[in-house]
Write a protein that holds these residues in place. Structure first.
Motif, mmCIF file in Angstrom:
data_model
loop_
_atom_site.group_PDB
_atom_site.id
_atom_site.type_symbol
_atom_site.label_atom_id
_atom_site.label_comp_id
_atom_site.label_asym_id
_atom_site.label_seq_id
_atom_site.Cartn_x
_atom_site.Cartn_y
_atom_site.Cartn_z
ATOM 1 N N ALA A 1 0.825 -1.211 0.000
ATOM 2 C CA ALA A 1 0.000 0.000 0.000
ATOM 3 C C ALA A 1 0.856 1.257 0.000
ATOM 4 N N ALA A 2 1.997 1.205 0.688
ATOM 5 C CA ALA A 2 2.901 2.361 0.736
ATOM 6 C C ALA A 2 3.622 2.565 -0.584
ATOM 7 N N GLY A 3 3.933 1.470 -1.277
ATOM 8 C CA GLY A 3 4.727 1.554 -2.496
ATOM 9 C C GLY A 3 6.207 1.666 -2.181
ATOM 10 N N ILE A 4 7.023 1.431 -3.191
ATOM 11 C CA ILE A 4 8.477 1.475 -3.034
ATOM 12 C C ILE A 4 9.057 2.499 -3.996
ATOM 13 N N SER A 5 9.967 3.312 -3.478
ATOM 14 C CA SER A 5 10.676 4.284 -4.312
ATOM 15 C C SER A 5 12.166 3.983 -4.291
ATOM 16 N N VAL A 6 12.820 4.225 -5.415
ATOM 17 C CA VAL A 6 14.265 4.075 -5.494
ATOM 18 C C VAL A 6 14.892 5.459 -5.323
ATOM 19 N N VAL A 7 15.893 5.531 -4.471
ATOM 20 C CA VAL A 7 16.638 6.775 -4.254
ATOM 21 C C VAL A 7 17.992 6.627 -4.929
ATOM 22 N N ARG A 8 18.268 7.487 -5.882
ATOM 23 C CA ARG A 8 19.542 7.432 -6.609
ATOM 24 C C ARG A 8 19.806 8.771 -7.271
ATOM 25 N N GLN A 9 20.967 8.880 -7.871
ATOM 26 C CA GLN A 9 21.305 10.074 -8.650
ATOM 27 C C GLN A 9 20.670 9.941 -10.033
ATOM 28 N N TRP A 10 19.937 10.981 -10.434
ATOM 29 C CA TRP A 10 19.268 10.989 -11.725
ATOM 30 C C TRP A 10 19.793 12.146 -12.575
ATOM 31 N N SER A 11 19.725 11.935 -13.877
ATOM 32 C CA SER A 11 19.979 13.022 -14.831
ATOM 33 C C SER A 11 18.663 13.398 -15.495
ATOM 34 N N GLN A 12 18.375 14.703 -15.526
ATOM 35 C CA GLN A 12 17.183 15.171 -16.219
ATOM 36 C C GLN A 12 17.502 15.370 -17.694
ATOM 37 N N ILE A 13 16.682 14.776 -18.546
ATOM 38 C CA ILE A 13 16.887 14.805 -19.990
ATOM 39 C C ILE A 13 15.696 15.485 -20.645
ATOM 40 N N THR A 14 15.936 16.353 -21.608
ATOM 41 C CA THR A 14 14.861 16.946 -22.407
ATOM 42 C C THR A 14 15.130 16.674 -23.877
ATOM 43 N N LEU A 15 14.054 16.495 -24.625
ATOM 44 C CA LEU A 15 14.178 16.299 -26.071
ATOM 45 C C LEU A 15 12.840 16.593 -26.732
ATOM 46 N N ARG A 16 12.905 16.924 -28.031
ATOM 47 C CA ARG A 16 11.717 17.181 -28.843
ATOM 48 C C ARG A 16 11.791 16.298 -30.077
ATOM 49 N N PHE A 17 10.621 15.800 -30.499
ATOM 50 C CA PHE A 17 10.606 14.859 -31.619
ATOM 51 C C PHE A 17 9.204 14.794 -32.215
ATOM 52 N N PRO A 18 9.064 14.274 -33.456
ATOM 53 C CA PRO A 18 7.752 14.135 -34.095
ATOM 54 C C PRO A 18 6.869 13.125 -33.339
ATOM 55 N N TYR A 19 5.566 13.299 -33.473
ATOM 56 C CA TYR A 19 4.600 12.469 -32.755
ATOM 57 C C TYR A 19 4.771 10.976 -33.025
ATOM 58 N N HIS A 20 5.089 10.619 -34.269
ATOM 59 C CA HIS A 20 5.142 9.196 -34.608
ATOM 60 C C HIS A 20 6.273 8.455 -33.882
ATOM 61 N N LEU A 21 7.190 9.212 -33.248
ATOM 62 C CA LEU A 21 8.294 8.577 -32.523
ATOM 63 C C LEU A 21 8.017 8.409 -31.020
ATOM 64 N N LEU A 22 6.849 8.884 -30.577
ATOM 65 C CA LEU A 22 6.593 8.920 -29.136
ATOM 66 C C LEU A 22 6.722 7.546 -28.478
ATOM 67 N N GLU A 23 6.080 6.542 -29.014
ATOM 68 C CA GLU A 23 6.132 5.213 -28.380
ATOM 69 C C GLU A 23 7.535 4.626 -28.435
ATOM 70 N N ARG A 24 8.263 4.856 -29.529
ATOM 71 C CA ARG A 24 9.629 4.342 -29.620
ATOM 72 C C ARG A 24 10.546 5.022 -28.602
ATOM 73 N N ILE A 25 10.379 6.329 -28.447
ATOM 74 C CA ILE A 25 11.194 7.064 -27.469
ATOM 75 C C ILE A 25 10.876 6.573 -26.060
ATOM 76 N N ARG A 26 9.588 6.375 -25.772
ATOM 77 C CA ARG A 26 9.201 5.850 -24.464
ATOM 78 C C ARG A 26 9.813 4.477 -24.215
ATOM 79 N N GLN A 27 9.830 3.651 -25.249
ATOM 80 C CA GLN A 27 10.418 2.315 -25.115
ATOM 81 C C GLN A 27 11.908 2.402 -24.816
ATOM 82 N N GLU A 28 12.599 3.295 -25.518
ATOM 83 C CA GLU A 28 14.030 3.459 -25.272
ATOM 84 C C GLU A 28 14.275 3.973 -23.849
ATOM 85 N N ALA A 29 13.424 4.886 -23.397
ATOM 86 C CA ALA A 29 13.559 5.405 -22.033
ATOM 87 C C ALA A 29 13.341 4.299 -21.009
#
Length: 221
Positions: A123-151
């Motif tokens: 019920a509480a859920g689990i979170s991972v604590v680590r160092q993260w890098s924030q990434i930004t990018l822009r791309f055409p709509y047809h690539l959205l699912e592929r980009i999500r998969q790569e992420a």
């Protein structure tokens, strides 16, 4: 400890076993004093309960537990085992038992206290604590699912998504995975899209139930 797991939020659950009520409580804590305070707080709130069994586990290696009057080995240790198996630290759990008049036996108690602790952690859920890098990018709509998969394959967590002439995406990647993700996106888009690192953060991010601890493409606020 460069990466560890903690409860996402506090929780309270209820399990009824042969008329006994087991109330499972989980909290994120950062010290032994804070864990002890949560235990005492629960004992005062449920002063009329037969037992308030507890355990806590900290990232510095401290582990404690109590059967609080239940037969030895039937409550505190089984509860602690739940958090050891999940690798969760900086956590305190109290399971309050209101006796229902039917004896459960040692095996029944172990199962009930284990299940109560697990239900409360779920019920509480689990979170991972680590160092993260924030990434930004822009791309055409047809690539959205592929980009999500790569992420997802890179262990990333989705942040804000902007839908305009094209898609603007912000995500978090575990530190060290940025180059591999960028290479995949550059190859996928023939160099038309190049992810940019726009920040760093050491923070807790909920682990996706779908992908488990090895990687998540859930959302982060």
């Amino acid at each position: 400890m460069t990466e560890y797991y903690i409860p996402t939020v506090s929780s309270e659950t209820e399990l009824v076993e042969k008329r006994s009520r087991f109330l499972g409580h989980v909290w994120h804590v950062e010290s032994e004093a804070e864990a002890r305070a949560r235990i005492e707080e629960t004992k005062k709130k449920h002063y009329d309960a037969r037992h308030n069994c507890w355990c806590y586990r900290l990232k510095d290696g401290t582990e404690r537990y109590s059967d609080d009057g239940e037969p030895q080995g039937t409550a505190g240790q089984p509860m602690l085992n739940v958090f050891q198996r999940e690798g969760v630290v900086d956590v305190v759990c109290v399971v309050t038992r209101y006796f229902g008049g039917v004896l459960l036996g040692a095996g029944g108690l172990v199962r009930a206290y284990t299940q109560s602790a697990k239900d409360a952690l779920d019920a509480a859920g689990i979170s991972v604590v680590r160092q993260w890098s924030q990434i930004t990018l822009r791309f055409p709509y047809h690539l959205l699912e592929r980009i999500r998969q790569e992420a997802e394959e890179a262990g990333g967590v989705l942040g804000e998504t902007e839908y305009a002439a094209d898609v603007g995406l912000t995500l978090l990647l575990p530190e060290g995975s940025e180059a591999g993700f960028a290479d995949q996106v550059v190859e996928l888009t023939a160099g038309a899209v190049r992810p940019a690192v726009t920040g760093k953060a050491f923070r807790a991010v909920p682990v996706s139930e779908r992908t488990g601890k090895n990687g998540s493409c859930g959302r982060v606020n």
